[in-house]
Design a protein around this motif. Structure first.
Motif, PDB file in Angstrom:
ATOM      1  N   GLN A  97      24.453  11.652   3.762  1.00 53.15           N
ATOM      2  CA  GLN A  97      25.354  11.509   4.874  1.00 53.15           C
ATOM      3  C   GLN A  97      24.936  11.387   6.268  1.00 53.15           C
ATOM      4  OE1 GLN A  97      28.589  10.178   4.816  1.00 53.15           O
ATOM      5  NE2 GLN A  97      28.362   9.897   2.564  1.00 53.15           N
ATOM      6  N   CYS A  98      24.236  11.765   7.063  1.00 54.37           N
ATOM      7  CA  CYS A  98      23.721  12.032   8.681  1.00 54.37           C
ATOM      8  C   CYS A  98      22.955  11.972   8.310  1.00 54.37           C
ATOM      9  CB  CYS A  98      23.992  13.045   9.810  1.00 54.37           C
ATOM     10  SG  CYS A  98      24.126  14.459  10.049  1.00 54.37           S
ATOM     11  N   GLY A  99      22.066  13.080   7.769  1.00 54.92           N
ATOM     12  CA  GLY A  99      20.842  13.482   6.547  1.00 54.92           C
ATOM     13  C   GLY A  99      20.108  14.987   7.398  1.00 54.92           C
ATOM     14  N   PHE A 100      20.975  15.332   9.100  1.00 57.72           N
ATOM     15  CA  PHE A 100      20.602  16.441   9.441  1.00 57.72           C
ATOM     16  C   PHE A 100      20.021  17.973   7.954  1.00 57.72           C
ATOM     17  CE2 PHE A 100      20.354  20.650  11.713  1.00 57.72           C
ATOM     18  CZ  PHE A 100      20.158  20.269  12.656  1.00 57.72           C
ATOM     19  N   CYS A 101      21.116  18.223   7.367  1.00 56.02           N
ATOM     20  CA  CYS A 101      21.684  19.129   6.823  1.00 56.02           C
ATOM     21  C   CYS A 101      20.535  18.794   5.525  1.00 56.02           C
ATOM     22  CB  CYS A 101      22.813  19.678   6.454  1.00 56.02           C
ATOM     23  SG  CYS A 101      23.554  18.396   5.070  1.00 56.02           S
ATOM     24  N   THR A 102      20.427  17.565   5.713  1.00 56.23           N
ATOM     25  CA  THR A 102      19.541  17.411   4.313  1.00 56.23           C
ATOM     26  C   THR A 102      18.422  18.397   3.342  1.00 56.23           C
ATOM     27  OG1 THR A 102      20.730  15.265   4.387  1.00 56.23           O
ATOM     28  CG2 THR A 102      18.849  15.502   2.119  1.00 56.23           C
ATOM     29  N   PRO A 103      17.455  17.890   4.151  1.00 51.01           N
ATOM     30  CA  PRO A 103      16.339  19.209   3.476  1.00 51.01           C
ATOM     31  C   PRO A 103      16.685  20.806   3.540  1.00 51.01           C
ATOM     32  CG  PRO A 103      16.057  17.937   5.769  1.00 51.01           C
ATOM     33  CD  PRO A 103      17.016  17.659   5.543  1.00 51.01           C
ATOM     34  N   GLY A 104      17.587  21.814   4.140  1.00 50.91           N
ATOM     35  CA  GLY A 104      18.231  22.638   3.880  1.00 50.91           C
ATOM     36  C   GLY A 104      18.719  22.644   2.579  1.00 50.91           C
ATOM     37  N   GLN A 105      19.594  21.797   2.376  1.00 50.94           N
ATOM     38  CA  GLN A 105      20.590  21.587   0.871  1.00 50.94           C
ATOM     39  C   GLN A 105      19.669  21.379  -0.070  1.00 50.94           C
ATOM     40  OE1 GLN A 105      23.915  21.275   1.261  1.00 50.94           O
ATOM     41  NE2 GLN A 105      23.967  20.920   3.145  1.00 50.94           N
ATOM     42  N   VAL A 106      18.802  20.173   0.227  1.00 52.37           N
ATOM     43  CA  VAL A 106      17.728  20.100  -1.181  1.00 52.37           C
ATOM     44  C   VAL A 106      16.900  20.841  -1.417  1.00 52.37           C
ATOM     45  CG1 VAL A 106      15.316  18.819  -1.836  1.00 52.37           C
ATOM     46  CG2 VAL A 106      17.512  17.240  -0.478  1.00 52.37           C
ATOM     47  N   MET A 107      16.313  22.431  -0.246  1.00 52.32           N
ATOM     48  CA  MET A 107      15.565  23.308  -1.124  1.00 52.32           C
ATOM     49  C   MET A 107      16.480  24.509  -0.904  1.00 52.32           C
ATOM     50  SD  MET A 107      12.484  22.204   0.264  1.00 52.32           S
ATOM     51  CE  MET A 107      11.971  24.178   0.132  1.00 52.32           C
ATOM     52  N   SER A 108      17.985  24.176  -1.105  1.00 54.21           N
ATOM     53  CA  SER A 108      18.973  24.823  -1.708  1.00 54.21           C
ATOM     54  C   SER A 108      19.400  24.674  -2.966  1.00 54.21           C
ATOM     55  CB  SER A 108      20.328  25.001  -0.803  1.00 54.21           C
ATOM     56  OG  SER A 108      20.661  26.588  -1.492  1.00 54.21           O
ATOM     57  N   ALA A 109      19.241  23.621  -3.062  1.00 58.72           N
ATOM     58  CA  ALA A 109      19.473  23.254  -4.552  1.00 58.72           C
ATOM     59  C   ALA A 109      18.289  22.722  -5.570  1.00 58.72           C
ATOM     60  CB  ALA A 109      19.699  21.438  -4.361  1.00 58.72           C
ATOM     61  N   THR A 110      17.179  22.695  -4.979  1.00 63.13           N
ATOM     62  CA  THR A 110      16.285  23.382  -6.014  1.00 63.13           C
ATOM     63  C   THR A 110      15.844  24.750  -6.439  1.00 63.13           C
ATOM     64  OG1 THR A 110      14.834  21.813  -4.401  1.00 63.13           O
ATOM     65  CG2 THR A 110      13.720  23.863  -5.686  1.00 63.13           C
ATOM     66  N   ALA A 111      16.670  25.450  -4.907  1.00 65.82           N
ATOM     67  CA  ALA A 111      16.769  27.525  -5.739  1.00 65.82           C
ATOM     68  C   ALA A 111      17.886  27.507  -6.652  1.00 65.82           C
ATOM     69  CB  ALA A 111      17.346  28.205  -4.583  1.00 65.82           C
ATOM     70  N   LEU A 112      18.543  26.670  -6.698  1.00 68.61           N
ATOM     71  CA  LEU A 112      19.939  27.789  -7.586  1.00 68.61           C
ATOM     72  C   LEU A 112      19.406  26.735  -9.155  1.00 68.61           C
ATOM     73  CD1 LEU A 112      23.399  24.987  -6.359  1.00 68.61           C
ATOM     74  CD2 LEU A 112      21.858  24.749  -8.846  1.00 68.61           C
ATOM     75  N   LEU A 113      19.220  25.299  -9.021  1.00 66.54           N
ATOM     76  CA  LEU A 113      18.722  25.199 -10.183  1.00 66.54           C
ATOM     77  C   LEU A 113      17.667  26.353 -11.261  1.00 66.54           C
ATOM     78  CD1 LEU A 113      18.630  20.614  -9.731  1.00 66.54           C
ATOM     79  CD2 LEU A 113      20.645  22.251 -10.680  1.00 66.54           C
ATOM     80  N   ALA A 114      16.491  26.459 -10.534  1.00 58.74           N
ATOM     81  CA  ALA A 114      15.915  27.343 -11.012  1.00 58.74           C
ATOM     82  C   ALA A 114      16.586  28.855 -11.166  1.00 58.74           C
ATOM     83  CB  ALA A 114      14.924  28.367  -9.802  1.00 58.74           C
ATOM     84  N   GLU A 115      17.505  28.900 -10.539  1.00 54.68           N
ATOM     85  CA  GLU A 115      18.107  30.608  -9.965  1.00 54.68           C
ATOM     86  C   GLU A 115      19.027  29.892 -11.699  1.00 54.68           C
ATOM     87  OE1 GLU A 115      18.980  31.560  -5.936  1.00 54.68           O
ATOM     88  OE2 GLU A 115      20.438  31.041  -7.022  1.00 54.68           O
ATOM     89  N   ILE A 116      20.049  28.817 -12.133  1.00 53.20           N
ATOM     90  CA  ILE A 116      21.310  28.664 -13.657  1.00 53.20           C
ATOM     91  C   ILE A 116      19.629  28.361 -14.567  1.00 53.20           C
ATOM     92  CG2 ILE A 116      21.783  27.090 -15.085  1.00 53.20           C
ATOM     93  CD1 ILE A 116      23.912  28.021 -12.604  1.00 53.20           C
ATOM     94  N   LYS A 117      18.535  28.368 -14.191  1.00 52.25           N
ATOM     95  CA  LYS A 117      17.841  28.088 -15.273  1.00 52.25           C
ATOM     96  C   LYS A 117      16.806  29.549 -16.388  1.00 52.25           C
ATOM     97  CE  LYS A 117      13.976  24.959 -16.636  1.00 52.25           C
ATOM     98  NZ  LYS A 117      12.627  24.055 -16.127  1.00 52.25           N
TER      99      LYS A 117
END
Length: 169
Positions: A97-117
């Protein structure tokens, strides 16, 4: 005060006031402006980074407390020319969307995928031994990251796309 950090694989020695947050060191001291300053109170997740592989809010960390630590910012995940799979999925699903939160979202999602794995359960995990990447699981694990555009379904779609790709590989 001097602190040695490894940021995106590069060892950096930073001179800073002992009261300086890691967020300010990254943005102002090292010029890594991808990590955003949102609320500056640890409530929005715009400043999410990986610290020794774990996601943290950089606005709540003092630089002086992290001498010798390994930090990954959004700049260490991919580049505009070579996006990571997760960054590309955010683009493909319009999860930015606007992109402001995207870096934090991507970093959190990266951690999320590692946590699930790694099999780390969350508050909503049905199975404490083998958590599954369900929509409620993603929503819970991403709950520390706010999006003012309300792109949450598209963000979860991007995460699921990458998880499906990783499962297929």
């Amino acid at each position: 005060m001097q602190t040695k950090l490894t940021v995106n694989g590069e060892t950096r020695e930073v001179d800073h006031d002992p009261r300086t947050t890691l967020l300010d060191t990254l943005r102002e001291g090292l010029g890594l402006t991808g990590t955003k300053k949102g609320c500056d109170h640890g409530q929005c997740g715009a400043c999410t980074i990986l610290l020794d592989g774990e996601r943290v809010n950089a606005c709540l960390c003092l630089t002086a407390m992290h001498d010798g630590d390994d930090i990954t910012t959004i700049e260490g995940i991919g580049t505009p020319e070579t996006l990571s799979a997760l960054q590309q999925a955010f683009v493909d699903s319009d999860g930015y969307q606007c992109g402001f939160c995207t870096p934090g979202q991507v970093m959190s999602a990266t951690a999320l995928l590692a946590e699930i794995k790694a099999g780390a359960p969350s508050y909503v995990s049905d199975d404490l031994e083998v958590p599954k990447l369900t929509d409620p699981e993603m929503a819970e694990r991403m709950s520390g990251n706010l999006c003012r555009c309300s792109a949450y379904p598209l963000i979860r779609e991007a995460i699921a796309m990458v998880a499906d790709q990783e499962d297929a590989a």
